[in-house]
Design a protein around this motif. Structure first.
Motif, PDB file in Angstrom:
ATOM      1  N   GLY A  21     -94.484  -9.612  35.742  1.00 17.57           N
ATOM      2  CA  GLY A  21     -95.574  -8.189  35.018  1.00 17.57           C
ATOM      3  C   GLY A  21     -96.771  -8.643  34.793  1.00 17.57           C
ATOM      4  N   ILE A  22     -97.797  -9.910  35.249  1.00 18.02           N
ATOM      5  CA  ILE A  22     -98.658  -9.988  34.944  1.00 18.02           C
ATOM      6  C   ILE A  22     -99.244  -9.044  36.943  1.00 18.02           C
ATOM      7  CG2 ILE A  22    -101.085 -11.161  34.845  1.00 18.02           C
ATOM      8  CD1 ILE A  22     -98.737 -13.321  33.334  1.00 18.02           C
ATOM      9  N   PRO A  23    -100.762  -8.200  36.418  1.00 20.54           N
ATOM     10  CA  PRO A  23    -101.777  -8.247  37.469  1.00 20.54           C
ATOM     11  C   PRO A  23    -102.232  -8.984  38.042  1.00 20.54           C
ATOM     12  CG  PRO A  23    -101.870  -6.242  35.860  1.00 20.54           C
ATOM     13  CD  PRO A  23    -100.788  -7.669  35.156  1.00 20.54           C
ATOM     14  N   ILE A  24    -101.907  -9.141  39.918  1.00 22.52           N
ATOM     15  CA  ILE A  24    -103.185 -10.210  40.335  1.00 22.52           C
ATOM     16  C   ILE A  24    -104.408  -9.490  40.939  1.00 22.52           C
ATOM     17  CG2 ILE A  24    -103.368 -11.867  41.880  1.00 22.52           C
ATOM     18  CD1 ILE A  24    -100.547 -12.255  41.837  1.00 22.52           C
ATOM     19  N   VAL A  25    -105.667  -9.458  40.425  1.00 28.18           N
ATOM     20  CA  VAL A  25    -106.664  -8.589  40.963  1.00 28.18           C
ATOM     21  C   VAL A  25    -107.637  -9.517  42.004  1.00 28.18           C
ATOM     22  CG1 VAL A  25    -108.513  -7.029  39.883  1.00 28.18           C
ATOM     23  CG2 VAL A  25    -106.677  -7.637  38.571  1.00 28.18           C
ATOM     24  N   VAL A  26    -107.474  -9.246  42.881  1.00 29.91           N
ATOM     25  CA  VAL A  26    -108.351  -9.780  44.465  1.00 29.91           C
ATOM     26  C   VAL A  26    -109.883  -9.624  44.141  1.00 29.91           C
ATOM     27  CG1 VAL A  26    -108.027 -11.225  46.230  1.00 29.91           C
ATOM     28  CG2 VAL A  26    -106.481 -10.761  45.267  1.00 29.91           C
ATOM     29  N   PHE A  27    -110.816 -10.194  43.670  1.00 28.31           N
ATOM     30  CA  PHE A  27    -112.241  -9.256  44.025  1.00 28.31           C
ATOM     31  C   PHE A  27    -113.110 -10.566  44.177  1.00 28.31           C
ATOM     32  CE2 PHE A  27    -115.009 -11.127  40.369  1.00 28.31           C
ATOM     33  CZ  PHE A  27    -113.489 -11.936  39.411  1.00 28.31           C
ATOM     34  N   SER A  28    -114.584  -9.891  44.728  1.00 28.82           N
ATOM     35  CA  SER A  28    -115.606 -11.153  44.933  1.00 28.82           C
ATOM     36  C   SER A  28    -116.542 -11.473  43.950  1.00 28.82           C
ATOM     37  CB  SER A  28    -116.237 -10.441  46.156  1.00 28.82           C
ATOM     38  OG  SER A  28    -117.070 -11.579  46.423  1.00 28.82           O
TER      39      SER A  28
END
Ligand code: UDP
Length: 246
Positions: free
Chosen positions: A213-220
């Protein structure tokens, strides 16, 4: 250690940076100017009380499945890849300590002269004391990647999010460098990523984040200030979690 100010969405995060990011505009190896930029981004939020774990890939130096590995057996090549992640971790530690951020490297392969061995409870203690902990050598086993290492450590450390710092500001419908009509997703579910085989992270890493239940956040990570903005929920990024909000 001050409490993470409420404007941050997460109190404890794991930041995964691929080896490619660290090579900057070079074709290979470690570009110390880029390492210093990433260190600066980490320092900025660490000073504001966010607890940070780091996992750095090794693809800028060696990858088990690369051409450079030739016909070497996969396990040996993968161990070389893990050693590459240790070199990157030491470079990142040097850059962080240079700007006054206390840092510990813990390696999944025992290498006492250069890093602490991975000890979960010790790593937790470092985080509580406000030190940045860099996890090197992935999961310490061949046939895995540092994405899996990042997911495993994020789960073990009880992180509130896994942030994947890339050279693109999120997950797109197609490769934005090749297709100008590609659009960025604001959010996706783990299921979307797995079922559509979107190249975000390894499937095993995505599945572990789903189960934890851990969100993955994709960013630059290459844009100045983007790590801090993303942690505050500002700017462009893609969140991968269980349920879409819209
Ligand atoms: N590797 C491995 N087990 C791990 C982590 C890494 O075998 O737990 C090896 C594998 O060969 C991989 C290389 O180390 O290709 C470098 O890591 P990765 O490809 O994940 O680096 P990145 O793409 O993030 O730069």
């Amino acid at each position: 250690m001050p409490d993470a100010p409420s404007e941050f969405r997460y109190k404890r995060v794991l930041l995964k940076v691929s080896g490619e990011v660290l090579m900057g505009d070079q074709g290979y190896g470690i570009d110390m100017a880029t390492v210093a930029e990433v260190a600066q981004a980490v320092a900025e939020v660490a000073r504001e009380g966010v607890e940070i774990c780091l996992v750095i890939g090794g693809g800028n130096i060696f990858r088990g499945l690369s051409k450079a590995a030739g016909d070497m057996d996969r396990a040996s090549a993968d161990y070389m890849g893990m050693l590459a992640t240790v070199m990157n971790a030491l470079a990142m530690q040097a850059a962080l300590e240079k700007i006054g951020v206390q840092t510990r490297v813990q390696s999944a392969l025992v290498m006492n002269a250069v890093a602490e061995p991975y000890v979960r409870r010790r790593a937790l203690r470092h985080l509580e004391k406000g030190r940045v902990v860099i996890f090197a050598a992935g999961v310490g086993a061949p046939f895995f990647t540092t994405d899996s290492g990042a997911a495993l450590r994020a789960a073990e450390m009880g992180c509130d999010a896994l942030l994947k710092g890339t050279s693109v500001d999120g997950v797109y419908t197609a490769d934005p460098k090749k297709d100008p009509t590609a659009t960025r997703y604001d959010e996706l579910t783990y299921h979307d990523v797995l079922a559509r085989d979107l190249k975000v992270m390894d499937a095993s890493a995505v599945a572990l984040m789903r189960d934890s239940g851990i969100p993955i956040v994709v960013f630059s990570i290459r844009e100045k200030g983007s790590f801090r903005r993303t942690l505050r929920g500002e700017g462009a990024f893609t969140v991968i979690h269980n349920a879409k909000t819209a």
